[in-house]
Design an enzyme around this catalytic site. Structure first.
Site, mmCIF file in Angstrom:
data_model
loop_
_atom_site.group_PDB
_atom_site.id
_atom_site.type_symbol
_atom_site.label_atom_id
_atom_site.label_comp_id
_atom_site.label_asym_id
_atom_site.label_seq_id
_atom_site.Cartn_x
_atom_site.Cartn_y
_atom_site.Cartn_z
ATOM 1 N N PHE A 248 34.927 41.693 45.830
ATOM 2 C CA PHE A 248 35.561 41.050 44.677
ATOM 3 C C PHE A 248 35.313 41.949 43.465
ATOM 4 O O PHE A 248 34.180 42.060 42.994
ATOM 5 C CB PHE A 248 34.962 39.665 44.412
ATOM 6 C CG PHE A 248 35.359 38.598 45.402
ATOM 7 C CD1 PHE A 248 36.029 38.911 46.572
ATOM 8 C CD2 PHE A 248 35.060 37.263 45.152
ATOM 9 C CE1 PHE A 248 36.384 37.923 47.489
ATOM 10 C CE2 PHE A 248 35.415 36.265 46.057
ATOM 11 C CZ PHE A 248 36.074 36.601 47.228
ATOM 12 N N GLU A 249 36.363 42.579 42.972
ATOM 13 C CA GLU A 249 36.222 43.525 41.869
ATOM 14 C C GLU A 249 36.843 42.966 40.587
ATOM 15 O O GLU A 249 37.747 42.133 40.625
ATOM 16 C CB GLU A 249 36.851 44.878 42.238
ATOM 17 C CG GLU A 249 36.202 45.493 43.483
ATOM 18 C CD GLU A 249 36.705 46.892 43.807
ATOM 19 O OE1 GLU A 249 37.139 47.610 42.871
ATOM 20 O OE2 GLU A 249 36.652 47.280 44.996
ATOM 21 N N TYR A 250 36.338 43.437 39.461
ATOM 22 C CA TYR A 250 36.802 43.019 38.123
ATOM 23 C C TYR A 250 36.659 41.515 37.906
ATOM 24 O O TYR A 250 37.469 40.882 37.217
ATOM 25 C CB TYR A 250 38.260 43.461 37.894
ATOM 26 C CG TYR A 250 38.437 44.950 37.949
ATOM 27 C CD1 TYR A 250 38.127 45.749 36.848
ATOM 28 C CD2 TYR A 250 38.904 45.572 39.101
ATOM 29 C CE1 TYR A 250 38.268 47.130 36.903
ATOM 30 C CE2 TYR A 250 39.048 46.950 39.163
ATOM 31 C CZ TYR A 250 38.738 47.715 38.055
ATOM 32 O OH TYR A 250 38.877 49.081 38.116
#
Length: 460
Positions: A248-250
């Protein structure tokens, strides 16, 4: 570049990387077991083989050279010395040779990259069973692949992998899973080589962007989380995945606590089932590092919850940025040295890039966009354009310049030297291993170096 004595009374050959691993060579001289030779103008594979008492075929195979003639000044070549070999007899199979010699089929595939992961062998063929290089220890390896990966590239890479992480499952805001097409085939291929398949779940959308709106919606609904976790567990069991990787990025900084709570719920379901969970983390150098990419990735908290953490230590040099190494060693070291203060080192995988970039100069911020290239492709570009490979000692990365249609280009990529340096960092910091993003392109030299220096762990 230092010289290393080899011939009796000689001054040695320039371009050899010295290590602390030595053996006695001709005339009682000490030599490295694994030589990293730097090509000089006028060199050929045959002249190098003659100088170092090996064969041109050995050099070609161990370095994944497409042609004996395509050498580039400044190029790094690995020179290895087989210790045990066996000649294939009529009726032999890879399995029968492995059993008779007390080795595994995978080890034979790893020691003989020319087999390209295939068990097909022919009478008269000489196979390497081991090298003179002493192993430095054990390492776990993880490679990421899309389901569209070329099956030949996958087959030649799987013998070197502890884990294969398949990119990527997605999800809808209600918690339903979005499956990649064709992952069952990759799972079966991985298991046929004794490689553990890992399911990846990410917030990547169909448009190719990581969505923090999607993660926020998930964190806001316990019902959606429960459904998603149920779906993940059912799919892992039904398809034969070994573990799960969360990317899970940003994530919104305000969702940091909710992210950790989701990971707690997830691992609480997976752990009793014997399913290990990885968390992919952005490259941080401090707990207070600002930025949307970093703030919700709390190393200490998420690293404690997950079984393993993959630290994505690359993309300093990136498509829209100025030319520089993708994973400069000095920058990677800063990230890892912070990570080991927050997470148990033996639970950390260090990200390693299997790609480079080709920038057209001059670089113009907001306008320039460098295409991604493979490491073997980079050498081909250098050869075709008469370039010379240079090496940045601080970044521990190779690079070169060339001209095409009147435009100057700058290329950064990975080679045996940069890979050995990264592997050395993994060893010195006591990490679990390396995670290669990604294995969509061949990089024979990378796996040659990894295999000769380390025993590659298996969990299946």
């Amino acid at each position: 570049m230092p010289f290393y004595p080899y011939r009796c009374g000689g001054t040695g050959f320039p371009g050899i990387i010295l290590t602390d691993r030595v053996r006695h060579g001709p005339c009682g001289k000490e030599m490295p077991y694994m030589i990293t030779y730097i090509v000089k103008p006028g060199d050929s594979v045959f002249s190098i083989a003659g100088e170092y008492g090996t064969t041109a075929r050995q050099i070609i195979d161990d370095n994944g050279l497409s042609s004996a003639s395509e050498l580039v000044p400044g190029q790094a070549l690995v020179i290895l010395y087989p210790e045990r070999t066996v000649t294939v007899n009529e009726g032999d199979t890879l399995a029968s040779i492995a059993a008779a010699e007390g080795v595994t089929e995978n080890s034979i595939l790893r020691n003989n990259p020319a087999l390209r992961g295939s068990s097909v062998i022919t009478p008269g063929q000489v196979l390497t069973l081991s090298f003179t290089e002493p192993k430095l220890g054990s390492i776990a390896t993880n490679g990421y692949a899309y389901t569209s990966v070329d099956r030949d590239v996958l087959a030649q890479t799987l013998p070197y992998l502890t884990y294969l992480t398949i990119f990527t499952y997605g999800f809808a805001i209600d918690g339903s899973l979005i499956e990649p097409e064709g992952d069952e085939e990759l799972i079966a291929l991985a298991r046929s080589y004794g490689t553990a398949p890992i399911m990846m779940l990410s917030t990547l959308t169909a448009e190719g962007n990581f969505s923090n709106q999607l993660s926020n919606a998930l964190f806001s609904s316990e019902e959606a989380q429960q459904l998603l976790i149920d779906n993940l567990l059912d799919t892992i069991k039904s398809k034969g995945y070994y573990g799960l990787d969360i990317d899970f990025e940003y994530v919104f900084p305000t969702d940091a606590d909710a992210f950790a709570e989701f990971m707690e719920r997830l691992t609480a379901r997976m752990t009793p089932e014997g399913i290990p969970v990885w968390i992919s983390l952005a490259p941080k150098t401090s707990s207070t590092q600002p930025g949307l990419l970093y703030e919700a990735h709390n190393y200490a908290e998420l690293g404690e919850i997950a079984d393993f953490s993959t630290v994505m230590t690359y993309e300093w040099g990136y498509r829209y940025g100025p030319p520089m190494a993708v994973a400069p060693l000095n920058k990677v070291r800063q990230v890892i040295d912070y990570a080991v203060t927050q997470i148990e080192p033996s639970r950390i995988f260090m990200g390693i890039p299997n790609y480079g970039y080709d920038w057209t100069l001059p670089f113009v911020s907001g306008e320039s966009a460098a295409p991604s290239i493979g490491n073997e492709e980079a050498l081909k570009i250098a050869f075709e354009n008469g370039a010379e490979i240079l090496f940045d000692e601080i970044a521990a990365s190779p690079y070169f310049f060339y001209y095409n249609d009147g435009a100057r280009h700058e290329v950064w990529f990975e080679d045996a030297r940069s890979i050995e340096a990264k592997l050395g960092l993994i060893r010195s910091r006591g990490l679990a291993g390396g995670a290669w993003w990604n294995i969509m392109r061949p990089f024979v030299q990378n796996w040659t170096v990894t295999n000769v220096l380390y025993d590659i762990m298996r969990v299946l």
